[in-house]
Design an enzyme around this catalytic site. Structure first.
Site, PDB file in Angstrom:
ATOM      1  N   SER A  70       0.826  -1.203   0.000  1.00 51.75           N
ATOM      2  CA  SER A  70       0.000   0.000   0.000  1.00 51.75           C
ATOM      3  C   SER A  70       0.865   1.260   0.000  1.00 51.75           C
ATOM      4  O   SER A  70       1.992   1.263   0.495  1.00 51.75           O
ATOM      5  CB  SER A  70      -0.908   0.014   1.228  1.00 51.75           C
ATOM      6  OG  SER A  70      -1.664  -1.172   1.299  1.00 51.75           O
TER       7      SER A  70
HETATM    8  N1  SAH Z   1      -1.382  -3.595   3.320  1.00 54.13           N
HETATM    9  C1  SAH Z   1      -0.634  -4.587   2.575  1.00 54.13           C
HETATM   10  C2  SAH Z   1      -1.064  -4.662   1.129  1.00 54.13           C
HETATM   11  C3  SAH Z   1      -2.374  -5.197   0.977  1.00 54.13           C
HETATM   12  S1  SAH Z   1      -2.810  -5.525  -0.691  1.00 54.13           S
HETATM   13  C4  SAH Z   1       0.815  -4.232   2.605  1.00 54.13           C
HETATM   14  O1  SAH Z   1       1.164  -3.262   3.254  1.00 54.13           O
HETATM   15  O2  SAH Z   1       1.589  -4.938   1.972  1.00 54.13           O
HETATM   16  C5  SAH Z   1      -4.268  -6.434  -0.296  1.00 54.13           C
HETATM   17  C6  SAH Z   1      -4.017  -7.858   0.122  1.00 54.13           C
HETATM   18  O3  SAH Z   1      -5.282  -8.416   0.413  1.00 54.13           O
HETATM   19  C7  SAH Z   1      -3.400  -8.725  -0.974  1.00 54.13           C
HETATM   20  O4  SAH Z   1      -2.236  -9.309  -0.504  1.00 54.13           O
HETATM   21  C8  SAH Z   1      -4.487  -9.777  -1.253  1.00 54.13           C
HETATM   22  O5  SAH Z   1      -3.982 -11.054  -1.554  1.00 54.13           O
HETATM   23  C9  SAH Z   1      -5.239  -9.790   0.054  1.00 54.13           C
HETATM   24  N2  SAH Z   1      -6.601 -10.298  -0.043  1.00 54.13           N
HETATM   25  C10 SAH Z   1      -7.538 -10.097  -0.992  1.00 54.13           C
HETATM   26  N3  SAH Z   1      -8.684 -10.750  -0.709  1.00 54.13           N
HETATM   27  C11 SAH Z   1      -8.466 -11.398   0.480  1.00 54.13           C
HETATM   28  C12 SAH Z   1      -9.263 -12.264   1.308  1.00 54.13           C
HETATM   29  N4  SAH Z   1     -10.500 -12.609   0.996  1.00 54.13           N
HETATM   30  N5  SAH Z   1      -8.703 -12.732   2.442  1.00 54.13           N
HETATM   31  C13 SAH Z   1      -7.426 -12.421   2.794  1.00 54.13           C
HETATM   32  N6  SAH Z   1      -6.637 -11.610   2.056  1.00 54.13           N
HETATM   33  C14 SAH Z   1      -7.135 -11.112   0.914  1.00 54.13           C
END
Ligand code: SAH
Length: 225
Positions: A70
């Site tokens: 992010s």
């Molecule tokens: N905040 C994180 C980035 C998040 S990107 C950082 O700092 O790196 C969003 C993440 O949500 C991704 O890794 C994606 O795989 C995950 N994601 C999406 N749908 C999801 C679900 N149903 N359960 C768990 N994780 C999920």
């Protein structure tokens, strides 16, 4: 094991980090504790070495598997939305994070809450996040490979839930797993354009406040290997 990259750009280039903090301040981030934490978390350790030189830009960057780390501004915004202006008597003992990704948001949030329960559906990302958090000495986070759509039932209720991926509508189980007085910070909407909401629970009532237009990867239902 000491990560030799600790000695690289991040540790020596205080100016690069200062610039990021000044940029966030200019964009309206005013929480000194959060700004200080962002200054101190070595974001270059969370991205591929090839992207290391861009780690202190205020942008999202690819972390593989179609996902991104992010943008620091968004991490700051979500952290502050979660930890500020708590109702009297509410402390953030247990926080659920949905979408661990590479663990950067987890690392920024960790000092402000007692314990983070973080879930990620893509296994290799979760393993990377574990390594990153271990290297930084973050020891108040439990990580689990599961579908965050359903929260983490056995650990509920949570005083805070931070969702880092966007559903079209708020998953009901996340609301159910909120403690009374707790809050859920979540982007809601279609692909590419959503609103960041802070939803507060008061008994069986939920009050929602719109914080900012945002663009997140979608919250996907179901698991990856
Ligand atoms: N905040 C994180 C980035 C998040 S990107 C950082 O700092 O790196 C969003 C993440 O949500 C991704 O890794 C994606 O795989 C995950 N994601 C999406 N749908 C999801 C679900 N149903 N359960 C768990 N994780 C999920």
């Amino acid at each position: 094991m000491i990560d030799t990259r600790m000695n690289g750009i991040g540790m020596t280039s205080a100016r690069t980090r200062d610039r990021l903090v000044e940029r966030l301040r200019a964009e309206g981030i005013a929480h000194e504790g959060v700004l200080e934490r962002i200054r101190n978390v070595p974001r270059h350790l969370f991205v591929d070495e090839a992207l290391g030189s861009r780690a202190y830009e205020n942008t999202a960057l690819p972390i593989g598997y179609g996902q991104t780390i992010s943008q620091p501004y968004i991490v700051a915004l979500m952290t502050i939305a979660l930890i500020s202006d708590l109702p009297p008597g509410v402390t953030l003992q247990k926080v659920l994070e949905v979408g661990t990704g590479c663990g950067y948001q987890t690392a920024v949030l960790a000092p402000f809450v007692q314990h983070i329960y973080s879930v990620e559906r893509i296994h290799p990302l979760l393993e990377k996040a574990k390594q990153h958090l271990r290297a930084l000495g973050v020891n108040n986070a439990s990580l689990r490979h599961t579908d965050g759509w359903h929260g983490w039932r056995s650990q509920a209720p949570f005083q805070g839930i931070l969702c880092a991926a966007a559903p079209a509508e708020v998953p009901p189980e996340l609301l159910e797993q909120l403690d009374d007085g707790g809050r859920l910070v979540i982007p809601v909407g279609g692909r590419g354009r959503q609103h960041l909401l802070r939803i507060t629970r008061d008994g069986n009532e939920f009050r929602s406040r719109e914080l900012s237009p945002v663009s997140f990867v979608p919250l996907v239902e179901g698991m990856e290997s």
